[in-house]
Design a protein around this motif. Structure first.
Motif, mmCIF file in Angstrom:
data_model
loop_
_atom_site.group_PDB
_atom_site.id
_atom_site.type_symbol
_atom_site.label_atom_id
_atom_site.label_comp_id
_atom_site.label_asym_id
_atom_site.label_seq_id
_atom_site.Cartn_x
_atom_site.Cartn_y
_atom_site.Cartn_z
ATOM 1 N N VAL A 92 -61.169 -29.109 -13.140
ATOM 2 C CA VAL A 92 -61.929 -28.303 -12.216
ATOM 3 C C VAL A 92 -62.746 -29.240 -11.344
ATOM 4 O O VAL A 92 -63.485 -30.085 -11.837
ATOM 5 C CB VAL A 92 -62.865 -27.326 -12.972
ATOM 6 C CG1 VAL A 92 -63.693 -26.522 -12.004
ATOM 7 C CG2 VAL A 92 -62.057 -26.428 -13.871
ATOM 8 N N THR A 93 -62.629 -29.090 -10.029
ATOM 9 C CA THR A 93 -63.379 -29.912 -9.091
ATOM 10 C C THR A 93 -64.353 -29.043 -8.324
ATOM 11 O O THR A 93 -63.962 -28.046 -7.727
ATOM 12 C CB THR A 93 -62.422 -30.600 -8.092
ATOM 13 O OG1 THR A 93 -61.442 -31.351 -8.822
ATOM 14 C CG2 THR A 93 -63.191 -31.521 -7.164
ATOM 15 N N LEU A 94 -65.621 -29.417 -8.371
ATOM 16 C CA LEU A 94 -66.654 -28.679 -7.662
ATOM 17 C C LEU A 94 -67.140 -29.525 -6.490
ATOM 18 O O LEU A 94 -67.364 -30.717 -6.628
ATOM 19 C CB LEU A 94 -67.836 -28.368 -8.598
ATOM 20 C CG LEU A 94 -67.495 -27.559 -9.858
ATOM 21 C CD1 LEU A 94 -68.706 -27.465 -10.748
ATOM 22 C CD2 LEU A 94 -66.988 -26.192 -9.489
ATOM 23 N N SER A 95 -67.292 -28.890 -5.360
ATOM 24 C CA SER A 95 -67.783 -29.618 -4.187
ATOM 25 C C SER A 95 -68.767 -28.761 -3.432
ATOM 26 O O SER A 95 -68.782 -27.537 -3.568
ATOM 27 C CB SER A 95 -66.622 -30.027 -3.272
ATOM 28 O OG SER A 95 -66.000 -28.876 -2.754
ATOM 29 N N GLU A 96 -69.607 -29.394 -2.629
ATOM 30 C CA GLU A 96 -70.584 -28.672 -1.837
ATOM 31 C C GLU A 96 -69.960 -28.155 -0.564
ATOM 32 O O GLU A 96 -69.084 -28.766 0.022
ATOM 33 C CB GLU A 96 -71.741 -29.603 -1.459
ATOM 34 C CG GLU A 96 -72.636 -29.945 -2.626
ATOM 35 C CD GLU A 96 -73.843 -30.728 -2.164
ATOM 36 O OE1 GLU A 96 -74.253 -30.576 -0.991
ATOM 37 O OE2 GLU A 96 -74.358 -31.488 -2.981
#
Length: 114
Positions: A108-112
């Motif tokens: 899972v990749t979270l980005s702003e």
């Protein structure tokens, strides 16, 4: 996500199952009250008593559909649902853990947002 703790999954599914049990009982209560207000249960009980007891018989037997019987059956079905959903969620956690060990899990990749 590499791993789900089966104990945590079991606890969460039990809590959610009990909450959904109360939602189920409220829904059954509302439906029973609406159908009782429409006279559905009186007609069904009258038809049942005339079929079983005959037309001329004055049998004052217990009605087929009553509030106690409906809520009793709904409570039994709700309890079975709690057990089955909790068991299914726990077994699913075990299956995910085994498959994640083989395949590496989910990334899972979270980005702003800009």
């Amino acid at each position: 996500m590499k791993r789900f703790d089966p104990w945590s999954v079991l606890k969460l599914s039990l809590v959610l199952g009990v909450a959904m049990f109360f939602v189920w009982l409220v829904a059954v209560g509302v439906l029973y009250t609406v159908l009782d207000g429409m006279g559905v249960w009186d007609k069904l009980n009258g038809t049942y008593s005339s079929l079983v007891g005959g037309e001329g018989a004055n049998a004052s037997s217990e009605p087929l559909i009553s509030a106690g019987r409906v809520f009793g059956i709904a409570a039994i079905l709700g309890a079975i649902n709690i057990v089955l959903v909790s068991a299914l969620a726990t077994v699913s956690a075990f299956i995910y853990n085994v498959s994640a060990d083989l395949a590496g899990g989910l990334e899972v990749t979270l980005s702003e947002r800009e």
